[in-house]
Design an enzyme around this catalytic site. Structure first.
Site, mmCIF file in Angstrom:
data_model
loop_
_atom_site.group_PDB
_atom_site.id
_atom_site.type_symbol
_atom_site.label_atom_id
_atom_site.label_comp_id
_atom_site.label_asym_id
_atom_site.label_seq_id
_atom_site.Cartn_x
_atom_site.Cartn_y
_atom_site.Cartn_z
ATOM 1 N N GLN A 124 -6.690 -1.500 39.463
ATOM 2 C CA GLN A 124 -5.287 -1.412 39.852
ATOM 3 C C GLN A 124 -4.689 -0.089 39.385
ATOM 4 O O GLN A 124 -4.660 0.199 38.190
ATOM 5 C CB GLN A 124 -4.515 -2.579 39.230
ATOM 6 N N GLY A 125 -4.199 0.717 40.295
ATOM 7 C CA GLY A 125 -3.572 1.985 39.957
ATOM 8 C C GLY A 125 -2.060 1.901 40.051
ATOM 9 O O GLY A 125 -1.474 2.382 41.031
ATOM 10 N N SER A 127 0.482 1.628 36.708
ATOM 11 C CA SER A 127 1.177 2.291 35.602
ATOM 12 C C SER A 127 0.771 3.758 35.470
ATOM 13 O O SER A 127 -0.362 4.142 35.777
ATOM 14 C CB SER A 127 0.884 1.573 34.287
ATOM 15 N N GLU A 241 -0.567 -11.495 39.792
ATOM 16 C CA GLU A 241 -1.130 -11.119 38.492
ATOM 17 C C GLU A 241 -0.516 -11.947 37.376
ATOM 18 O O GLU A 241 -1.229 -12.478 36.507
ATOM 19 C CB GLU A 241 -0.899 -9.633 38.225
ATOM 20 N N SER A 370 5.731 -6.214 30.598
ATOM 21 C CA SER A 370 5.939 -6.621 29.205
ATOM 22 C C SER A 370 6.822 -7.861 29.103
ATOM 23 O O SER A 370 7.586 -8.193 30.024
ATOM 24 C CB SER A 370 6.568 -5.472 28.410
ATOM 25 N N GLU A 372 9.442 -8.303 27.366
ATOM 26 C CA GLU A 372 10.864 -7.964 27.437
ATOM 27 C C GLU A 372 11.318 -7.769 28.885
ATOM 28 O O GLU A 372 12.413 -8.211 29.276
ATOM 29 C CB GLU A 372 11.131 -6.698 26.614
#
Length: 392
Positions: A124-125, A127, A241, A370, A372
């Site tokens: 997976q590209g 981030s 995901e 994340s 958060e």
């Protein structure tokens, strides 16, 4: 359970008994980087040919055209037999379901059967060094060259990129818009211009990588969806995901907290774990695990009725990760000083694996979005709370 389900369960149980190599019983699925021995290869080929690695996919794309209830029966019978799913990968849990919804017939026929057989590995590209939680700020560019795109930029945390054949990637195709200038493309990892560098983690493993792209080619036929419409597709993929992360993955080869505690801890006169506080925390974790599993099943049923991107996956991701991390902590607590090993003859493979699992599990709060960021999504899209970051 009706008669048809009972008959199918018997069919699955008999098939597993006939095809699953006894040498693999109780073992976890091999890592992407692990070479396969003869029995592992035999098992992967058998499940791939049956279509049971992706049982709900159409047969034309390597699946078995089964419904979700039948797929769940396969999962449970594999776990009961101590067998793992040899097909599960980023291709089956993330990219494949997304391509089924957004890909062309040609793209599905070209890419899905190899995933369904476990033969083609994907990474997976998404981030980038400057685009993690704020993924839409990504800067990797794809320049239109007529019959293909030319990609330049850098990705980070590309899991198993050093062992992957293909990449599904977010690229910027319009610099005048943020989310509206992103496209979703596919490219072959085995081409000049793709440089991969593993990132070493505290767990000792290196599943995450930095990936540098210099004049990398992506064919026009490998643009998924419309030009500059990749953000919506990416959100749908992230839902898949997060749902997969919340599920905790493969059940085979995992340690039962209750059985482990009975083996290693003092029991009272009634055969219970003598430490009442620990006993309560183990039971609480087991209950929370069941609650997450049932919530996932409900979310799957709701998604069938109204498919599309949903914020529910953010709840499932945070809840599932918390259960997994608490469980890893409990395992080490039950093992006592044997749960502190890193290497050496004084520790079993199970003990060493548990320590690394615990350390690797720390990353689960970050990848897939994340904790958060998920809380922000839950607050805004589910609870309807005001966005404190928005200009007033």
């Amino acid at each position: 359970m009706d008669h048809a389900d009972t008959a199918f369960r018997t069919e699955v149980r008999d098939w597993i008994a006939a095809h699953f190599p006894p040498s693999l019983k109780g073992r976890s699925a091999p890592l992407v980087s692990d070479p396969l021995d003869a029995d592992q290869l035999k098992w992967r080929e058998a499940v791939g040919a049956k279509g049971w690695g992706v049982p709900t996919w159409p047969k034309a794309y390597g699946g078995a055209d089964l419904d979700r209830a039948q797929a769940r029966i396969i999962e449970r019978e594999l776990a009961a037999a101590g067998a793992y799913d040899p097909i599960q990968s980023m291709g089956t849990i993330m990219f494949g379901p997304t391509l089924l919804e957004h890909g062309t017939d040609l793209q599905k026929l070209r890419h899905l059967p190899g995933i369904a057989r476990g033969e083609v590995k994907w990474c997976q590209g998404f981030s980038e060094p400057g685009a993690g939680s704020d993924l839409a700020s990504l800067q990797t560019r794809a320049e239109d060259r007529g019959d293909h795109f030319l990609i330049n930029g850098q990705k980070v945390w590309t899991s198993n990129a050093d062992h992957s054949d293909w990449c599904f990637c977010l690229v910027r195709t319009d610099t005048s818009r943020k989310q509206g200038g992103i496209s979703f493309v596919l490219f072959d990892m085995h081409q000049p211009g793709v440089e991969v560098r593993p990132i070493r983690l505290i767990s000792g493993d290196s599943p995450f990588c930095e990936t540098f792209l210099t004049d990398v080619r992506a064919e026009k036929d490998d643009l998924v969806g419309s030009l500059n419409a990749g953000w919506g597709i990416a959100k749908r993929l992230l839902q898949h995901e997060r749902s997969a992360i919340s599920g905790g993955g493969d059940e085979a080869g995992t340690i039962s907290l209750i059985e482990l505690a009975r083996e290693r801890l003092t029991l009272d006169a009634e055969g219970r774990i003598a430490d009442g506080d620990l006993r309560a925390r183990i039971i609480r974790n087991e209950m929370q695990s069941r609650v997450v599993e049932q919530t996932i099943a409900r979310a799957i049923a709701e998604d069938r009725a109204a498919p599309g991107a949903s914020a529910v996956s953010s709840i499932l991701k945070n809840a599932g990760v918390r259960v997994f991390q608490d469980r890893a902590e409990l395992i080490l607590e039950i093992m006592g000083h044997q749960g502190l090993g890193w290497e050496g003859d004084g520790f079993t493979d199970e003990e060493l694996h548990s320590v690394r699992d615990w350390l690797h599990g720390k990353a689960w709060s970050i990848f897939g979005g994340s904790e958060e960021v998920q809380n922000n999504i839950i607050a805004k899209r589910i609870l309807g709370l005001p966005d404190l970051a928005a200009p007033r």
